[in-house]
Design a protein around this motif. Sequence first.
Motif, PDB file in Angstrom:
ATOM      1  N   CYS A 188       0.825  -1.216   0.000  1.00  0.00           N
ATOM      2  CA  CYS A 188       0.000   0.000   0.000  1.00  0.00           C
ATOM      3  C   CYS A 188       0.854   1.258   0.000  1.00  0.00           C
ATOM      4  O   CYS A 188       0.485   2.270  -0.598  1.00  0.00           O
ATOM      5  N   ASN A 189       2.003   1.206   0.661  1.00  0.00           N
ATOM      6  CA  ASN A 189       2.867   2.384   0.723  1.00  0.00           C
ATOM      7  C   ASN A 189       3.642   2.600  -0.564  1.00  0.00           C
ATOM      8  O   ASN A 189       3.799   3.744  -1.003  1.00  0.00           O
ATOM      9  N   THR A 190       4.124   1.521  -1.154  1.00  0.00           N
ATOM     10  CA  THR A 190       4.938   1.664  -2.363  1.00  0.00           C
ATOM     11  C   THR A 190       4.095   1.754  -3.631  1.00  0.00           C
ATOM     12  O   THR A 190       4.612   2.121  -4.693  1.00  0.00           O
ATOM     13  N   HIS A 191       2.801   1.435  -3.522  1.00  0.00           N
ATOM     14  CA  HIS A 191       1.917   1.492  -4.698  1.00  0.00           C
ATOM     15  C   HIS A 191       0.605   2.196  -4.373  1.00  0.00           C
ATOM     16  O   HIS A 191      -0.445   1.810  -4.873  1.00  0.00           O
ATOM     17  N   GLY A 192       0.658   3.216  -3.559  1.00  0.00           N
ATOM     18  CA  GLY A 192      -0.569   3.923  -3.208  1.00  0.00           C
ATOM     19  C   GLY A 192      -0.312   5.205  -2.448  1.00  0.00           C
ATOM     20  O   GLY A 192      -0.668   6.301  -2.900  1.00  0.00           O
ATOM     21  N   VAL A 193       0.343   5.075  -1.300  1.00  0.00           N
ATOM     22  CA  VAL A 193       0.632   6.251  -0.483  1.00  0.00           C
ATOM     23  C   VAL A 193       1.545   7.209  -1.226  1.00  0.00           C
ATOM     24  O   VAL A 193       1.382   8.432  -1.138  1.00  0.00           O
ATOM     25  N   ASN A 194       2.496   6.672  -1.979  1.00  0.00           N
ATOM     26  CA  ASN A 194       3.411   7.542  -2.739  1.00  0.00           C
ATOM     27  C   ASN A 194       2.651   8.389  -3.755  1.00  0.00           C
ATOM     28  O   ASN A 194       2.871   9.594  -3.879  1.00  0.00           O
ATOM     29  N   ALA A 195       1.734   7.763  -4.497  1.00  0.00           N
ATOM     30  CA  ALA A 195       0.955   8.503  -5.499  1.00  0.00           C
ATOM     31  C   ALA A 195       0.009   9.499  -4.842  1.00  0.00           C
ATOM     32  O   ALA A 195      -0.165  10.620  -5.329  1.00  0.00           O
ATOM     33  N   ALA A 196      -0.603   9.100  -3.717  1.00  0.00           N
ATOM     34  CA  ALA A 196      -1.503  10.004  -2.999  1.00  0.00           C
ATOM     35  C   ALA A 196      -0.741  11.214  -2.466  1.00  0.00           C
ATOM     36  O   ALA A 196      -1.228  12.351  -2.525  1.00  0.00           O
ATOM     37  N   PHE A 197       0.471  10.976  -1.971  1.00  0.00           N
ATOM     38  CA  PHE A 197       1.279  12.092  -1.469  1.00  0.00           C
ATOM     39  C   PHE A 197       1.655  13.050  -2.594  1.00  0.00           C
ATOM     40  O   PHE A 197       1.608  14.270  -2.429  1.00  0.00           O
ATOM     41  N   ILE A 198       2.041  12.502  -3.747  1.00  0.00           N
ATOM     42  CA  ILE A 198       2.405  13.340  -4.897  1.00  0.00           C
ATOM     43  C   ILE A 198       1.236  14.234  -5.284  1.00  0.00           C
ATOM     44  O   ILE A 198       1.403  15.434  -5.578  1.00  0.00           O
ATOM     45  N   LEU A 199       0.042  13.674  -5.287  1.00  0.00           N
ATOM     46  CA  LEU A 199      -1.150  14.454  -5.638  1.00  0.00           C
ATOM     47  C   LEU A 199      -1.391  15.563  -4.620  1.00  0.00           C
ATOM     48  O   LEU A 199      -1.664  16.712  -4.983  1.00  0.00           O
ATOM     49  N   LEU A 200      -1.279  15.236  -3.339  1.00  0.00           N
ATOM     50  CA  LEU A 200      -1.440  16.238  -2.283  1.00  0.00           C
ATOM     51  C   LEU A 200      -0.360  17.304  -2.388  1.00  0.00           C
ATOM     52  O   LEU A 200      -0.644  18.512  -2.312  1.00  0.00           O
ATOM     53  N   ASP A 201       0.868  16.872  -2.574  1.00  0.00           N
ATOM     54  CA  ASP A 201       1.996  17.800  -2.604  1.00  0.00           C
ATOM     55  C   ASP A 201       1.901  18.778  -3.770  1.00  0.00           C
ATOM     56  O   ASP A 201       2.376  19.913  -3.672  1.00  0.00           O
ATOM     57  N   THR A 202       1.288  18.353  -4.862  1.00  0.00           N
ATOM     58  CA  THR A 202       1.111  19.237  -6.014  1.00  0.00           C
ATOM     59  C   THR A 202       0.324  20.479  -5.647  1.00  0.00           C
ATOM     60  O   THR A 202       0.562  21.565  -6.197  1.00  0.00           O
ATOM     61  N   PHE A 203      -0.594  20.355  -4.699  1.00  0.00           N
ATOM     62  CA  PHE A 203      -1.404  21.494  -4.275  1.00  0.00           C
ATOM     63  C   PHE A 203      -0.809  22.225  -3.072  1.00  0.00           C
ATOM     64  O   PHE A 203      -1.358  23.230  -2.634  1.00  0.00           O
ATOM     65  N   VAL A 204       0.286  21.715  -2.511  1.00  0.00           N
ATOM     66  CA  VAL A 204       0.931  22.348  -1.356  1.00  0.00           C
ATOM     67  C   VAL A 204       2.156  23.139  -1.784  1.00  0.00           C
ATOM     68  O   VAL A 204       2.347  24.291  -1.374  1.00  0.00           O
ATOM     69  N   THR A 205       2.986  22.534  -2.607  1.00  0.00           N
ATOM     70  CA  THR A 205       4.243  23.157  -2.991  1.00  0.00           C
ATOM     71  C   THR A 205       4.031  24.330  -3.950  1.00  0.00           C
ATOM     72  O   THR A 205       2.970  24.461  -4.564  1.00  0.00           O
ATOM     73  N   ARG A 206       5.055  25.149  -4.088  1.00  0.00           N
ATOM     74  CA  ARG A 206       5.045  26.237  -5.047  1.00  0.00           C
ATOM     75  C   ARG A 206       5.892  25.892  -6.271  1.00  0.00           C
ATOM     76  O   ARG A 206       6.033  26.691  -7.188  1.00  0.00           O
TER      77      ARG A 206
END
Length: 306
Positions: A188-206
């Motif tokens: 779940c972490n190597t095939h799910g949490v990583n992608a979910a984090f990338i999606l979240l981070d796209t809206f957090v980072t500048r």
Amino acid sequence: MFKLSLGLLRSTQTGMAVAQRGLRTYTRYAYFSLNDKKGRQGDGDSQIPALYTPKYSLTHDRVEDMVLSQWSNNPVLYATYLTVAAAYFLFMVFYSALMGTLGMYRYVMLTYWSYYMLTASLLLRTANVWRYITLRNRGRDVYAMMNNTTALKVQWLLHALSCMAAPIVTILFWTIAYDGSGVNFINCNTHGVNAAFILLDTFVTRTPVRLLHLLYGILYGLIYGLFSAIYWLAGGTNHKGEPFIYKPLDYSSSKTVAVSYIVVIAFLVVPMIHCMFFFLYRFRIFITRFLRTMDKRTDGKINPKL
């Protein structure tokens, strides 16, 4: 019944009209937003920016875009967020190595290539943000010491590659590579949490997204495809003793099918994923500018002299 149907029809027409106006507004914004100089996000000033020129380089003239959040100029909050994220993914790197069942075979898998790249990206981003904070607190010239440094360029490259690789790895694993052996914490972490984090981070980072950075993703896919072919020629196997890393890359069964997978992923899937993140990036900027405009209008109504 007739009145109810008529009311429903009018409501639907009204909703469609609103949706069409919204789509036209965003489309018009997305088109004209490409006039930003080098993809610059802007600070609301009245200066007319130079015409946007698509670029594939890793040079950027705003250090803040690499070390701040889209929603705050406070680098400490952003640094804390990155520190927690980097610590978690670094923990998972060691946890998967100690508790996983793949052993040394994980080093030949695209999953872990991409996971380690994401972890390295977060560690470098965290280090750069804390360095920015330290230099600024000491009154040093941040632009002279950090602008277009190798550390920021590598950070941007790793970030761009991670944004393309994590969703692709997740999609390919659950649709093609998953063998039904069960779902566990590491999967779940190597095939799910990583992608979910990338999606979240796209809206957090500048961090900006450049369309032509998809060239790096294509190159990354081709490099892994070449590696998988060399690994097969050298007699390499996966953790089950099978003569391939992933079933779709079984060159012994059909070289044409294996090469086709690599070509499709590199030249079709990678550009699609990258374009999706470019759209999300522009949408993030759209939201930021919209909220800034609303704030100015609200302030003007409260105090017209401002």
